[in-house]
Design a protein around this motif. Structure first.
Motif, PDB file in Angstrom:
ATOM      1  N   LYS A 171       2.346 -10.174   9.501  1.00 30.39           N
ATOM      2  CA  LYS A 171       1.774 -11.370   8.869  1.00 30.39           C
ATOM      3  C   LYS A 171       2.425 -12.639   9.405  1.00 30.39           C
TER       4      LYS A 171
ATOM      5  N   THR B 153       0.242 -15.362  11.288  1.00 29.91           N
ATOM      6  CA  THR B 153       0.202 -16.743  10.773  1.00 29.91           C
ATOM      7  C   THR B 153       0.384 -17.724  11.919  1.00 29.91           C
TER       8      THR B 153
ATOM      9  N   ASN C 285     -14.922 -18.681  10.152  1.00 29.30           N
ATOM     10  CA  ASN C 285     -15.771 -17.515  10.425  1.00 29.30           C
ATOM     11  C   ASN C 285     -16.477 -17.670  11.760  1.00 29.30           C
TER      12      ASN C 285
ATOM     13  N   SER D  96      -9.451 -10.545   8.807  1.00 25.66           N
ATOM     14  CA  SER D  96      -9.390 -11.067   7.434  1.00 25.66           C
ATOM     15  C   SER D  96      -8.151 -11.930   7.224  1.00 25.66           C
ATOM     16  N   TYR D  97      -7.019 -11.505   7.788  1.00 25.72           N
ATOM     17  CA  TYR D  97      -5.786 -12.280   7.608  1.00 25.72           C
ATOM     18  C   TYR D  97      -5.876 -13.621   8.334  1.00 25.72           C
TER      19      TYR D  97
ATOM     20  N   LYS E  41      -8.605 -15.317   8.933  1.00 22.28           N
ATOM     21  CA  LYS E  41      -9.514 -16.165   8.151  1.00 22.28           C
ATOM     22  C   LYS E  41      -8.833 -16.675   6.889  1.00 22.28           C
ATOM     23  N   ALA E  42      -8.004 -15.844   6.265  1.00 30.30           N
ATOM     24  CA  ALA E  42      -7.276 -16.277   5.073  1.00 30.30           C
ATOM     25  C   ALA E  42      -6.293 -17.400   5.392  1.00 30.30           C
ATOM     26  N   ASN E  43      -5.926 -17.517   6.672  1.00 27.91           N
ATOM     27  CA  ASN E  43      -5.019 -18.571   7.102  1.00 27.91           C
ATOM     28  C   ASN E  43      -5.748 -19.724   7.780  1.00 27.91           C
TER      29      ASN E  43
END
Length: 224
Positions: free
Chosen positions: A123, A127, A178, A169-170, A172-174
């Motif tokens: 992660k 990041t 899309n 997914s990670y 995009k979460a950061n």
């Protein structure tokens, strides 16, 4: 068909050599003919992965634009190498014959064995990678997951897809959009780095940053 593949590969090599200049790796893509040929050969060679990286744009890419994109990708590759010491960074070629950047994450670093849950250290690296992607939003991205051959396809393909999905997914979460992530695919044990049944090197996630249509437009009009 075999002869056609050999001829196409040979034409590709001639095109690459003829388009190299003192500007370095950035000048690998030539004019429209080189770009179209890159797409053809990419589709032939790329059958081991089911598709080449990106999609052939069907338009003309001038030699000057190819050089600009190449220099931009040099910068992206340097930044990735500096920020991601746990990953391997390579320059490769996309479906249009243009330079792109491949970042390979070892699945042993990203995931526990036979799992698709990201580790804490993974992660941290992802990041940093998300930040790089956002700073280079004119790069499109393809994410590909792989396993070794120690299981069968009924296990390996879903596992590789789950790992590719976890990375996507990670990111995009950061804050990665899309739109920037164009494809997320799992290929199981296909396209191995080592010809071994059990191989840490083959268990990996590859992320490709390649020229978007917007970057190609910028390069063609000299604004990249």
């Amino acid at each position: 068909m075999k002869n056609m593949k050999v001829m196409a590969a040979g034409m590709c090599m001639l095109t690459v050599v003829s388009c190299q200049t003192k500007q370095g790796t950035g000048a690998l893509a030539g004019g429209g003919a080189g770009a179209v040929l890159g797409g053809i050969v990419g589709n032939i060679i790329g059958k081991t992965k089911s598709t080449a990286i990106g999609a052939a744009i069907g338009g003309v890419i001038g030699s000057g634009a190819g050089a600009l994109i190449g220099r931009h990708m040099d910068k992206v590759a340097r930044e990735a190498s500096q920020q991601l010491p746990n990953a391997r960074v390579d320059k490769v070629t996309d479906a249009n014959g243009l330079d792109c950047v491949k970042v390979t994450f070892d699945s042993g670093i990203l995931f526990p064995l036979n799992k698709s849950t990201l580790s804490a250290s993974a992660k941290k690296d992802l990041t940093k990678f998300a930040g790089l992607m956002k700073r280079n939003s004119n790069c499109d991205v393809a994410i590909q997951g792989y396993t070794d051959a120690s299981g069968n396809d009924n296990i390996n393909i879903p596992l590789s897809q789950s790992r590719a999905n976890a990375v996507s997914s990670y990111l995009k979460a950061n804050g990665v959009s899309n739109r920037q992530i164009r494809s997320v695919e799992g290929f199981g044990s296909a396209n191995p780095i080592e010809n071994k049944t059990v191989s840490q090197a083959n268990r990996r996630v590859e992320v490709y940053l390649y020229a978007s249509s917007e970057m190609i437009r910028q390069a063609n009009n000299g604004s990249l």
